[in-house]
Enzyme design. Structure first.
Site: not given
Ligand code: SAH
Length: 466
Positions: A80, A83, A180, A303, A332, A353, A402, A429
């Site tokens: 798998c 992990c 799992c 998350q 984001y 977003e 983010d 990330c």
């Molecule tokens: N801060 C949030 C999500 C982070 S993930 C949390 O912690 O839950 C990154 C996010 O960026 C995703 O939701 C994705 O849809 C968004 N995203 C990606 N490209 C983008 C863009 N060009 N403009 C706005 N949002 C975007």
């Protein structure tokens, strides 16, 4: 230029951890990136990519196991793809993640760094995911050793109805997962029960090549609140079978708080253009981080590690250093969780977003938590975040960003340099793209604090707040 031959190397010592789960060995001035090896291993490798200064390789034989290796706790390890780092102690995984952050920020970002705060590791390295998706199929992946042991005997009938994960690199065969460790119970119990019920009743399992079959996937959310959501994805709209399955399932697992089903007759597995139907309960679960509640529907993003999300957001909030008077932008923002987290300490929060459904969830989540100083806007950050937007909503005191793994678009970085908010908190990330972006931002900013957070034990993924 002559094509370099694909070759094997023998008895080489793996010396360091590199990145993305790969370790390295050096030979004759060449750096060799090796999958599934650990520093300290002595191995034979096959070079699948061979360039002048570097190569990519996989292990063909291990002569000496590294002292860092431990026995993986999962019986499916290695087959798998889930992990990949179980052969290392959790402590060692954290050491590599911590090192990696420093190396990437220095090498790619080329910036002065303060001391990196110790990575926030997990308290429990098992059952940490709130979301799992398992696939049903009619072909079981049979590992090499098992095939050899069969010595040409016919493959038994129980090798058809399978529930688990796609085998690494094999698109039409599944690893039949017995246990799992990524999600707490009843995750295994539900998957195994559905498999057995379907087999006993002769329900067909999806055949990815022929595009036929009834059972396709299940998605499970198990929240820290105890709420459980199951979405069953079916390849055929067969009412009789569906009702039989759902009725028995609901009886068997009264702890599932909401059951949905989604008919997917498409070739691909994505449910984003499909409408999940509620069978029982309210069609969503509520997760709690600190005292904030978040409503999660089958298609919402959230998350996947709730405990660590709480830590990530609280570190982000600390770094933002708010006093209650600040205008904070949450770029984001997904379903608004960071913005909601910081809102009690801010004058105003503005989220941006691109996914409209996520923005709708963000607004709903803000309302659910009785937050009145946060607003969320749908659109591409590079289109939305122009001068007029910042004029309308106020000059930012803190910008939280983010982005996804590819990092911020360069246009946004340029805009952020123009706007020159006193502070930026960058949650990432992917440290490589974070380092690149921070390198660009260093024209006006210096790095004050860095803290990695481990959201995904036993994988090489790192989250990092700068
Ligand atoms: N801060 C949030 C999500 C982070 S993930 C949390 O912690 O839950 C990154 C996010 O960026 C995703 O939701 C994705 O849809 C968004 N995203 C990606 N490209 C983008 C863009 N060009 N403009 C706005 N949002 C975007």
């Amino acid at each position: 230029m002559a094509k370099r031959k694909k070759i094997s190397l023998y008895n080489i010592e793996v010396t360091d951890y590199a990145a993305e789960g790969k370790s390295i060995a050096r030979q004759d001035g060449k750096v060799i990136f090796i999958e599934n090896a650990v520093p300290g291993d002595v191995v034979d490798v096959f070079l699948k990519k061979n360039k002048k200064d570097w190569a990519e390789a996989y292990v063909t034989r291990i002569h000496q196991y590294s002292a860092l290796r431990i026995a993986p706790f999962c019986k499916h390890f290695g087959i798998c793809g889930g992990c990949q780092w179980q052969m290392l102690t959790y402590r060692q995984q954290l050491i590599y993640k911590q090192q990696q952050v420093g190396q990437q920020l220095k090498r790619i970002g080329k910036i002065e760094l303060p001391e990196i705060l110790p990575i926030a590791g997990v308290d429990n390295d098992r059952h940490y995911r709130n979301k799992m998706e398992y696939t049903f199929g009619n072909k079981r992946f049979i590992p090499r050793e098992e095939l050899d042991a069969m010595e040409g005997k016919e493959i038994p009938a129980d090798h058809t109805g399978v529930a688990g994960f796609h085998a690494k690199g094999v698109f039409d065969k599944l690893v039949d997962i017995e246990e799992c460790h990524l999600q707490s119970e009843p995750t295994n119990a539900i998957r195994l029960w559905i498999k057995e019920f379907a087999r006993a009743n002769d329900f067909s399992f999806y055949d990815i090549k022929a595009h036929t079959g009834f059972l396709r996937n299940i998605q499970l959310r198990i929240c820290t609140t105890g709420e459980v959501m199951l979405n069953i994805i079916l390849g055929e709209d067969d009412e009789e079978k569906r009702i039989a399955l759902l009725e028995n399932l609901a009886k068997q697992f009264p702890q599932i708080t909401t059951i949905l089903y989604t008919i997917n007759t498409k070739w691909n597995d994505s449910i984003y253009d499909l409408q999940p139907q509620i069978y029982s309960g309210n069609g969503y679960v509520t997760e709690k981080l600190e005292d904030f509640e978040f409503r999660i529907s089958p298609k919402s993003f959230f998350q996947t590690n709730s405990k660590q999300a709480e830590r990530l957001y609280s570190i982000t909030r600390d770094f933002a250093n708010l006093t209650g008077n600040e205008i904070v932008y949450d770029l984001y923002c997904g379903t608004g969780s960071i913005g909601i987290f910081v809102s009690p300490l801010a004058k105003k929060v503005i989220g941006v977003e691109v996914i409209e459904d996520a923005v709708a969830d963000a607004k709903e989540n803000a309302a659910l938590n009785k937050i009145q100083n946060a607003d969320f806007f749908a659109g591409d950050v590079i289109k939305i975040c122009d001068d007029a937007f910042f004029r309308e909503h106020g000059k930012p005191d803190v910008i939280i960003t983010d982005p996804p793994r590819i990092g911020m678009h360069e246009k946004l970085v340029i805009k952020l340099l123009e706007i020159a908010a006193p502070a930026i908190v960058y949650v990432s990330c992917n440290v490589a793209t974070q380092a690149r972006d921070i390198g660009l931002l260093s024209e006006k900013y210096s790095v004050e604090k860095i803290q990695p957070v481990d959201m995904f034990p036993h994988t090489h993924h790192i989250e990092c707040v700068v």
